[in-house]
Design an enzyme around this catalytic site. Structure first.
Site, mmCIF file in Angstrom:
data_model
loop_
_atom_site.group_PDB
_atom_site.id
_atom_site.type_symbol
_atom_site.label_atom_id
_atom_site.label_comp_id
_atom_site.label_asym_id
_atom_site.label_seq_id
_atom_site.Cartn_x
_atom_site.Cartn_y
_atom_site.Cartn_z
ATOM 1 N N ARG A 416 -11.457 4.849 -3.969
ATOM 2 C CA ARG A 416 -12.129 5.795 -4.652
ATOM 3 C C ARG A 416 -11.442 5.777 -6.018
ATOM 4 N NH1 ARG A 416 -11.017 11.387 -4.388
ATOM 5 N NH2 ARG A 416 -9.731 10.797 -2.535
ATOM 6 N N HIS A 446 -6.759 -1.209 3.616
ATOM 7 C CA HIS A 446 -5.808 -0.370 2.962
ATOM 8 C C HIS A 446 -4.276 -0.975 3.337
ATOM 9 C CE1 HIS A 446 -3.687 3.864 2.958
ATOM 10 N NE2 HIS A 446 -4.429 3.878 1.752
ATOM 11 N N TYR A 479 5.733 8.332 -6.450
ATOM 12 C CA TYR A 479 5.386 8.245 -5.113
ATOM 13 C C TYR A 479 6.770 7.654 -4.474
ATOM 14 C CZ TYR A 479 0.500 8.914 -5.745
ATOM 15 O OH TYR A 479 -0.711 9.340 -6.021
ATOM 16 N N HIS A 603 5.347 9.821 0.194
ATOM 17 C CA HIS A 603 4.052 9.115 0.507
ATOM 18 C C HIS A 603 4.441 7.919 1.543
ATOM 19 C CE1 HIS A 603 0.872 5.942 -0.462
ATOM 20 N NE2 HIS A 603 -0.014 7.096 -0.363
#
Length: 720
Positions: A416, A446, A479, A603
């Site tokens: 996205r 992913h 992150y 993360h």
């Protein structure tokens, strides 16, 4: 227009508790996300942070809330409009969730405005003034006029709205002024719009000593006579809209989207789901906007203060480093330096884990770049979910292909916000000879995996990188993630099976060590929890430590509840959404949940199981993963769960990273059974996990140049 249609909300410093009846098993997902954003907002009032960083937290909170509306609220609204009455995990119907979300958001938005009011005052005290029209001097007004006519006026298009000039389409995140004008010649009134392009800076800096900024909407308001000559302004006000957009929904609300038929999704695309108007806007002008964009009363928020708080990040100027965090330069693993920068030699000697952003992402880039330039390397395979526009990883893959190596890149087009960029550099790679594949139609890839095949000693050796974060050099600076390098043959074979699964739909008949979603990752985690339950029932120590970004999957939560009831001690570090209720007698009294919010975005995903020993233990089963505990990660994505077996790496992940996260007090919030988060009270000697990692070299990356001083304190976790 009645006042009720555009209510003036009252502010509160803290959102009320989430109400639960009979300790329902699950906390509502949407309300849990809003609680996370409330924790982010609280950092904007945390005076331990420099002033600009507090302003940045407020901007992040505002951006998060925008996305929440475009994604989650849009999905709920679509369900309500479609008459769908499928309840959420906690039993709320879509209409009930929407009502609860609106109440919570009203409070959150006004808390954001109150926070800005406080920061506005502190910024002035620090010499950064955001001024209004009544504070402009004559000299500044003359300068502003010249600047407006030269740089702003040519970009603006005044839009009258009447039968000959229909109301225009206003795009998502559209920002502008609504005007009520009166013609001087005949006193006739009409409505008009003035949209402010995103290319125009939100704040203009005035010349002279000090820093004085003026919002662009205030500047435009000073010179409306240049845009509408022959008219006077009878009423005006800024507005900003958010729309339900198909692209935004794709990832974060895929569980909601699955409830819609294609035709229904088509009908609801682009609907306005949020209209923010400034308090100065007359009611009839606000009603005019509502009617023309088909906004409902619950979609309208009349705000005292500044619309579009996400733009506050534009006030963070380079010339005031004293108002920012002190610069942090990531360490480069000394283990790699000890081998003259040869990643393959260092990995052959021993597995390595790199802890970002405390250790540099450059080592990941160097790994791929060395593979591209090494004549002994014959093949490279790489997943790419997100990366930067000028990605050094992509450049290295192109270089490798041009050098004649076999290069395969799995590009996820459904990432996205990055679809366009991904397509662009996928084509660049194809032109260079990279074999580009796009994975599954039904599944989003992913997983973060690199695989390098090298000729050594008459045979082939495979080197692998497994990560918890994306191959993105910029996000790797903010992150917290883990990069695991290994040449373990079994892990390498599993990596090969993973790529064959993605590129050729060849479901592995056997996986030796790595678990893969949607094949067996969920089962591996659930099986590990059941093993801890068996240890507890047998009277052995039973402990689970878990670190993730989200905990939503109901099957996983119920399994953790069973573990708690069996006597397993469960400690969870969940940054964002957590639908599990800890501390409920007879259900979860052995479960503790905390959330860390700090300078860096937590993360990394870590899963640890005591394996019959009290954690931390050298016998523990430890995994790192690309997957959060969500149904979409387990069932609708390609993810990896990788065991950590090398003793040094095992010790670093469990005894250093995971333990320090559990010990943290300076940045931590604890979750109670009612769904309420409470910040751990600060104290002078509070453990700060992120500061610890910034100042202490990691175990597996430490080489001959860095040694921990003799007698340095070891972390001990009490009562776990």
């Amino acid at each position: 227009m009645e006042t009720a249609a555009v209510p003036t909300r009252t502010a509160t410093a803290r959102a009320p508790k989430i109400e639960a009846t009979s300790h329902a098993r699950f906390i509502n997902r949407e309300l849990s996300w809003l609680a996370f954003n409330e924790r982010v907002l609280e950092e904007a009032d945390n005076k331990c942070h420099p002033l600009f960083e507090r302003l940045r937290f407020l901007s992040i909170s505002a951006n998060n809330l925008d996305e929440f509306y475009m994604v989650r609220v849009a999905g709920l609204r679509g369900q309500v409009n479609a008459g769908i009455e499928t309840p959420s995990q906690d039993g709320l119907l879509p209409v009930q969730q929407l009502e609860a979300v609106h109440k919570r958001v009203n409070l959150l938005m006004h808390s954001q405005q109150n926070c800005y009011t406080r920061l506005h005052t502190e910024l002035r005290e620090a010499g950064i003034a955001v001024i209004g029209a009544d504070e402009i001097t004559e000299t500044e007004r003359a300068w502003l006029h010249d600047r407006f006519m030269a740089d702003v006026f040519p970009l603006l298009t005044p839009l009258a709205v009447d039968p000959a000039h229909p109301f225009p389409f206003i795009p998502n995140l559209g920002f502008g002024l609504a005007l009520l004008l009166q013609r001087l010649a005949d006193k006739k009134r009409m409505q008009a719009l003035l949209m402010i392009p995103a290319s125009v800076p939100r704040f203009l800096r005035l010349p002279g000593d000090g820093v004085r900024m003026i919002p662009i909407e205030t500047t435009i308001g000073l010179f409306l006579d240049r845009l509408f000559p022959g008219f006077t302004v009878a009423g005006q006000g800024a507005f900003r809209i958010l729309r339900d957009s198909d692209i935004e929904v794709e990832e974060e609300a895929e569980d909601l989207v699955r409830l819609f038929e294609t035709a229904l999704k088509r009908r609801r695309r682009g609907h306005v789901i949020h209209l923010g108007v400034e308090a100065a806007m007359p009611m009839d002008l606000a009603q005019f906007l509502m009617d023309r964009i088909d906004a409902k009363p619950d979609d309208v928020f009349k705000m005292e203060g500044l619309l579009g708080l996400v733009d506050l990040k534009q006030l963070i100027i380079d010339e005031r480093p004293d108002l920012k965090f002190a610069p942090y330069n990531a360490r480069f693993p000394e283990r790699i330096r000890d081998f003259g920068g040869d990643c393959f030699a260092a990995i052959t000697a021993k597995d390595i884990i790199v802890h970002h952003p405390y250790e540099s992402f450059d080592v990941v880039v160097q790994f791929v770049r060395q593979a591209a330039r090494d004549p002994a390397v014959v093949a490279i395979k790489q997943t790419l979910y997100r990366t930067s526009d000028d990605s050094p990883i992509v450049r290295a893959l192109i270089e490798a292909a041009e050098a004649g190596k076999s290069v395969t890149a799995l590009v996820e087009l459904k990432a996205r916000f990055d679809e366009e960029a991904n397509i662009r550099w996928a084509r660049d790679m194809e032109r260079a000879g990279v074999q580009v594949v796009y994975g599954f139609v039904e599944l989003k890839t992913h997983a973060k995996v690199s695989m390098v095949v090298r000729r050594e000693g008459g045979g082939l050796r495979t080197y692998c990188h497994f990560g918890t974060g994306n191959y993105h050099p910029y996000t790797a600076k903010v992150y917290t993630d883990l990069s695991f390098f290994t040449c373990d043959p079994a892990l390498a074979r599993d990596a090969g099976r993973l790529f064959n699964y993605i590129t050729g739909y060849a479901t592995p008949e056997k996986l030796e060590k790595v678990a893969i979603a949607p094949i067996n990752l969920r089962q591996r985690l659930l099986g590990s929890i059941e093993a801890e339950i068996a240890h507890a029932k047998a009277g052995r120590p039973a402990t689970i430590w878990l670190k993730a970004n989200q905990l939503v999957d109901s099957t996983m939560i119920d399994s953790l509840y069973r573990a708690s009831c069996a006597g397993v001690q469960v400690d969870l570090v969940v940054r964002g959404i957590c639908c599990l209720r800890p501390g409920v007698p007879g259900l979860s009294e052995n479960i503790r949940v905390k959330s860390l919010i700090g300078r860096f975005l937590e993360h990394s995903r870590i899963y640890a199981f005591g394996n019959g020993e009290k954690l931390p233990s050298a016998k523990a089963l430890v995994f790192i993963s690309s997957a959060d505990c969500m149904q979409r990660n387990f069932d609708r994505r390609v993810e990896t769960l990788v065991p950590i077996e090398n003793p040094t790496v095992h010790q670093q992940v469990l005894n250093e990273i995971m333990l320090e996260n559990l010990k943290d007090e300076a940045q931590s919030w604890t979750l109670d059974a009612e769904g309420v988060y409470t910040r751990i009270p600060p104290k002078a000697d509070a453990v700060n996990a992120q500061n610890y990692f910034m100042t202490n070299p990691s175990l597996s990356g430490r080489g001959s140049a860095l040694r921990k001083p003799a007698g340095a304190p070891r972390l001990v976790l009490d009562n776990v």
